[in-house]
Design an enzyme around this catalytic site. Structure first.
Site, PDB file in Angstrom:
ATOM      1  CB  ALA A  86      -0.941  -0.014   1.202  1.00  0.00           C
ATOM      2  CB  SER A 122      -2.896  -9.408 -13.888  1.00  0.00           C
ATOM      3  OG  SER A 122      -2.686  -8.953 -15.188  1.00  0.00           O
ATOM      4  N   GLY A 139      -2.615  -0.205  -4.357  1.00  0.00           N
ATOM      5  CA  GLY A 139      -2.673  -0.538  -2.931  1.00  0.00           C
ATOM      6  C   GLY A 139      -2.905   0.696  -2.080  1.00  0.00           C
ATOM      7  CE1 TYR A 156       2.739  -9.067 -12.552  1.00  0.00           C
ATOM      8  CE2 TYR A 156       1.619  -9.095 -14.671  1.00  0.00           C
ATOM      9  CZ  TYR A 156       1.704  -8.647 -13.363  1.00  0.00           C
ATOM     10  OH  TYR A 156       0.729  -7.795 -12.883  1.00  0.00           O
TER      11      TYR A 156
HETATM   12  N1  LIG Z   1      -0.846  -1.539 -12.897  1.00  0.00           N
HETATM   13  C1  LIG Z   1      -1.488  -2.391 -13.667  1.00  0.00           C
HETATM   14  O1  LIG Z   1      -1.789  -2.088 -14.835  1.00  0.00           O
HETATM   15  C2  LIG Z   1      -1.871  -3.752 -13.150  1.00  0.00           C
HETATM   16  C3  LIG Z   1      -2.588  -4.598 -14.005  1.00  0.00           C
HETATM   17  C4  LIG Z   1      -2.964  -5.846 -13.536  1.00  0.00           C
HETATM   18  C5  LIG Z   1      -2.626  -6.237 -12.237  1.00  0.00           C
HETATM   19  N2  LIG Z   1      -1.921  -5.399 -11.432  1.00  0.00           N
HETATM   20  C6  LIG Z   1      -1.590  -5.864 -10.068  1.00  0.00           C
HETATM   21  O2  LIG Z   1      -1.945  -4.869  -9.127  1.00  0.00           O
HETATM   22  C7  LIG Z   1      -1.147  -5.019  -7.943  1.00  0.00           C
HETATM   23  C8  LIG Z   1      -0.639  -3.655  -7.502  1.00  0.00           C
HETATM   24  O3  LIG Z   1       0.266  -3.179  -8.482  1.00  0.00           O
HETATM   25  P1  LIG Z   1       0.419  -1.651  -8.884  1.00  0.00           P
HETATM   26  O4  LIG Z   1       0.056  -1.551 -10.309  1.00  0.00           O
HETATM   27  O5  LIG Z   1      -0.254  -0.774  -7.914  1.00  0.00           O
HETATM   28  O6  LIG Z   1       2.008  -1.499  -8.826  1.00  0.00           O
HETATM   29  P2  LIG Z   1       2.970  -0.637  -7.887  1.00  0.00           P
HETATM   30  O7  LIG Z   1       2.561   0.779  -7.891  1.00  0.00           O
HETATM   31  O8  LIG Z   1       4.352  -0.990  -8.343  1.00  0.00           O
HETATM   32  O9  LIG Z   1       2.696  -1.235  -6.444  1.00  0.00           O
HETATM   33  C9  LIG Z   1       3.173  -2.500  -6.072  1.00  0.00           C
HETATM   34  C10 LIG Z   1       3.273  -2.542  -4.571  1.00  0.00           C
HETATM   35  O10 LIG Z   1       3.837  -3.819  -4.209  1.00  0.00           O
HETATM   36  C11 LIG Z   1       4.919  -3.574  -3.328  1.00  0.00           C
HETATM   37  N3  LIG Z   1       5.951  -4.601  -3.354  1.00  0.00           N
HETATM   38  C12 LIG Z   1       6.801  -4.904  -4.355  1.00  0.00           C
HETATM   39  N4  LIG Z   1       7.669  -5.852  -3.947  1.00  0.00           N
HETATM   40  C13 LIG Z   1       7.352  -6.153  -2.670  1.00  0.00           C
HETATM   41  C14 LIG Z   1       7.878  -7.027  -1.695  1.00  0.00           C
HETATM   42  N5  LIG Z   1       8.949  -7.772  -1.933  1.00  0.00           N
HETATM   43  N6  LIG Z   1       7.293  -7.092  -0.474  1.00  0.00           N
HETATM   44  C15 LIG Z   1       6.235  -6.305  -0.175  1.00  0.00           C
HETATM   45  N7  LIG Z   1       5.700  -5.437  -1.048  1.00  0.00           N
HETATM   46  C16 LIG Z   1       6.253  -5.358  -2.279  1.00  0.00           C
HETATM   47  C17 LIG Z   1       5.504  -2.248  -3.790  1.00  0.00           C
HETATM   48  O11 LIG Z   1       6.343  -1.712  -2.790  1.00  0.00           O
HETATM   49  P3  LIG Z   1       7.501  -0.633  -3.135  1.00  0.00           P
HETATM   50  O12 LIG Z   1       6.781   0.665  -3.202  1.00  0.00           O
HETATM   51  O13 LIG Z   1       8.449  -0.737  -2.007  1.00  0.00           O
HETATM   52  O14 LIG Z   1       8.084  -1.057  -4.449  1.00  0.00           O
HETATM   53  C18 LIG Z   1       4.222  -1.464  -4.019  1.00  0.00           C
HETATM   54  O15 LIG Z   1       3.705  -0.986  -2.807  1.00  0.00           O
HETATM   55  C19 LIG Z   1      -0.046  -6.019  -8.293  1.00  0.00           C
HETATM   56  O16 LIG Z   1      -0.374  -7.269  -7.739  1.00  0.00           O
HETATM   57  C20 LIG Z   1      -0.101  -6.085  -9.808  1.00  0.00           C
HETATM   58  O17 LIG Z   1       0.334  -7.334 -10.310  1.00  0.00           O
HETATM   59  C21 LIG Z   1      -1.540  -4.154 -11.842  1.00  0.00           C
END
Ligand SMILES: NC(=O)c1ccc[n+]([C@@H]2O[C@H](COP(=O)([O-])OP(=O)(O)OC[C@H]3O[C@@H](n4cnc5c(N)ncnc54)[C@H](OP(=O)(O)O)[C@@H]3O)[C@@H](O)[C@H]2O)c1
Length: 317
Positions: free
Chosen positions: A43, A171, A48, A193
């Protein structure tokens, strides 16, 4: 000729944006979450953060689970400032370490008696085929094995809060995933992924079957294409993303709608083992319905995260 091409491109891009705007689901439930304990992983930013913000706005007692202390504390401060909900705090969680997952669960158990909603949101795309300290491919551990262990260990707390909910952020890429050769290092990072996101859906359906009748509901979702930093570590995807232009993706707030919907909506009462997009039930890949593959994946997962006989008895018995 050039003028025509520019106008045509602008019209196409605005049509995509309009389509996204019109088709994006919104959570209209006005559920108040006071008294509910909610954990949101990852988050610190993106989907998040927006999910956590909305749950705090609804009065939840919120725990932000992030790997970076500074970012986690900053997210807490921003959420408190914007919602005036003081019951928001941070607990460190690094999904690349199974020890960190166990420590997180111990810290949560010490401070809370129950858990109403767990949102497994954290995720990453890892371009290198690097392994974690636990010997697991990093992307698979962040996206699937870490959340698997976290969820299993939190089952007793979720049962205490029943009716309670587990929300798994997958996803649409799960449709390209495969359960052939689980954990194989031969897959490239995009396939890896996709595989991890398929494991998310298979896991949520299998867990829903295992917890059926306990009052703990488990559902997964696709947030859509969202403008976050998810693709930052991926050179190829970063280029595609730049081409698609930031503004034509959903905003993080729009991307959080289905997670919030699954966490709060009365419409989801007793709904379990389902897959959602845009705040509606959707059809997951046929691969996610394979119960034989689900049982195999569960067995492999249980072994890889080294669940002890005591943990199995306590959490799954
Ligand atoms: N964006 C899209 O288009 C999209 C599409 C389909 C699905 N999703 C899914 O949506 C979810 C959220 O992604 P998002 O798009 O919001 O991406 P994001 O902005 O990169 O957020 C990802 C979050 O996961 C955290 N994270 C990464 N590695 C971690 C670890 N080792 N331990 C704990 N936390 C960790 C990150 O922390 P840090 O800030 O420290 O890196 C960040 O808070 C993911 O599961 C992703 O697969 C996203």
């Amino acid at each position: 000729m050039w003028m025509f091409l520019i106008i045509w491109t602008v019209v196409v891009l605005f049509s995509i944006k309009l389509f996204n705007k019109l088709s994006t689901g919104k959570c209209y439930a006005d559920t108040v979450m006071s008294g509910k304990v909610v954990v949101v992983t990852g988050a610190s930013g993106g989907i998040g953060f927006e999910t956590a913000l909305e749950l705090a706005r609804r009065g939840a007692k919120l725990i932000i689970a992030c790997r970076n202390n500074e970012k986690g504390e900053k997210a807490v401060r921003r959420i408190i400032r914007r919602t005036n909900n003081k019951r928001v705090r941070f607990i460190h969680l690094d999904l690349t370490s199974l020890e960190s997952v166990r420590k997180f669960v111990a810290a949560l158990e010490e401070s809370e008696a129950k858990l109403d909603v767990l949102i497994n949101n954290a995720g990453a795309i890892c371009t290198t085929r690097e392994k974690t300290e636990d010997g697991i491919l990093k992307d698979l551990q962040i996206n699937y094995y870490g959340p698997f262990l976290l969820t299993v260990l939190l089952i007793p707390m979720l049962k205490k809060a029943a009716p309670s909910r587990v929300v798994v952020v997958s996803s649409s890429w799960h449709k390209f995933g495969t359960v052939e050769n689980i954990n194989s290092e031969k897959y490239g990072y995009i396939q890896s992924y996709a595989n991890s996101k398929l494991y998310n859906v298979i896991f949520s359906k299998e867990l829903a079957r295992r917890l059926y009748g306990t009052g703990v509901d488990v559902n997964s979702l696709n947030p859509g294409q969202v403008n976050t930093s998810l693709y930052r570590s991926s050179t190829f995807l970063e280029k595609i993303r730049s081409l698609m232009l930031y503004s034509f993706f959903k905003t993080p707030e729009e991307g959080a709608q289905t997670s919030v919907y699954l966490a709060v909506s009365y419409e989801c009462d007793q709904m379990t083992g389902k897959y959602f997009e845009d705040c509606q039930e959707a059809r997951a890949s046929y691969k996610a319905e394979d119960e034989v593959a689900a049982a195999k994946l569960w067995e492999v997962s249980q072994e890889l995260v080294k669940l002890t006989p005591d943990e199995i008895k306590r959490c799954l018995g």
